[in-house]
Design an enzyme around this catalytic site. Structure first.
Site, PDB file in Angstrom:
ATOM      1  N   TYR A 161    -133.368  32.119  13.048  1.00  0.00           N
ATOM      2  CA  TYR A 161    -133.906  32.232  14.558  1.00  0.00           C
ATOM      3  C   TYR A 161    -135.046  31.286  13.690  1.00  0.00           C
ATOM      4  CZ  TYR A 161    -137.041  35.809  16.175  1.00  0.00           C
ATOM      5  OH  TYR A 161    -137.986  36.799  17.064  1.00  0.00           O
ATOM      6  N   THR A 168    -138.805  46.956  19.755  1.00  0.00           N
ATOM      7  CA  THR A 168    -137.695  46.463  20.211  1.00  0.00           C
ATOM      8  C   THR A 168    -136.283  46.538  20.315  1.00  0.00           C
ATOM      9  OG1 THR A 168    -137.496  44.320  19.821  1.00  0.00           O
ATOM     10  CG2 THR A 168    -139.150  45.043  21.383  1.00  0.00           C
TER      11      THR A 168
END
Length: 266
Positions: free
Chosen positions: A151, A188
């Site tokens: 990531y 989120t």
């Protein structure tokens, strides 16, 4: 650039930061194409927006951004529908250390593909009217993250690519600005993935360390990132800028050593 009257395309638009981007753009008078792979979530998002804004202000297109043909077709559909494209937000992203190739495909390759498609439609060299492209990276793109190396690599790549593409667009006098937003932790659905083995793989044992980092740095509301987006769009002086948004410092920018300003030879 004033947002009012412009046409925007936002990937990963049906939830989280992408949804906040869409709402902010609509509130400032733009028309928005919502692009998302999740059909059910996308349809619900479009329906909810239709209750607040005129239905013709938005267009939902289901698209897997990792599929090059789908992505090309999506851009064509947006321009065919609205007649133009002024603002592109490459926002779609995932956190999956186990399926790391997919992570790179979605987080980095699709951003590069989307950027080039945006330039194809917006660049003055191609008959466009100019515009702005904003690619969404992360604070993880500016530092090492032991628990999420892939990531982290994908987000570093977005920054390097966008800064370089911004210089190239300026040299080519394309009329297109390119900038990056690097949010800190944001409330989120992607935050939930840190507790799933199918996402974290061998790094699942470090979940508590990530949670400790979240507690230390704080968690932002998506609306804070949307405010940063509007600022980047409206400030015509910003090209190649790296906007950082954190709970502790709010909106601020990453400083880099200046490169020589090369212009095209006459």
């Amino acid at each position: 650039m004033h947002v009012n009257g412009k046409v925007a395309l936002v990937t990963g638009a049906a939830q989280g930061i992408g949804k906040a981007f869409t709402e902010a753009l609509l509130l400032h008078g733009a028309k928005v194409a919502l692009v998302d792979w999740n059909l059910e979530t996308g349809v619900k998002c479009k329906a909810a927006l239709d209750e607040q804004f005129e239905p013709q202000k938005t267009l939902f297109i289901q698209c897997d951004v990792a599929d090059q043909k789908q992505l090309r077709d999506t851009f064509r559909k947006v321009v065919d529908h609205f007649g133009r494209l002024d603002i592109l937000v490459n926002n779609a992203g995932v956190n999956n250390e186990k399926n790391w190739e997919q992570t790179l495909q979605i987080n980095l390759v699709s951003v590069i593909s989307g950027t080039y498609l945006g330039l194809d439609y917006m660049s003055k060299q191609n008959g466009g009217e100019g515009g702005i492209i904003i690619n969404i990276s992360s604070i993880a793109g500016l530092m090492p993250v032991a628990q999420q190396p892939v990531y982290c690599a994908s987000k570093h790549g977005i920054i390097g690519f966008t800064r370089s593409a911004a210089m190239a667009a300026n040299l080519m006098k394309s009329g297109v600005r390119l900038n990056v937003i690097c949010p800190g932790f944001v409330k989120t659905p992607i935050l939930e993935s840190i507790e799933k083995e199918e996402n974290m793989g061998q790094y699942i044992e470090y979940t508590d360390q990530i949670k400790a980092m979240m507690k230390f740095y704080g968690i932002l509301d998506p609306s804070a990132i949307a405010n940063g987006l509007i600022n980047l769009i409206e400030d015509d002086a910003l090209n190649g800028a790296i906007m950082k948004i954190t709970a502790s410092k709010g909106i601020h920018f990453q400083d880099y050593d200046l490169f020589p300003s090369f212009s095209k030879a006459p």
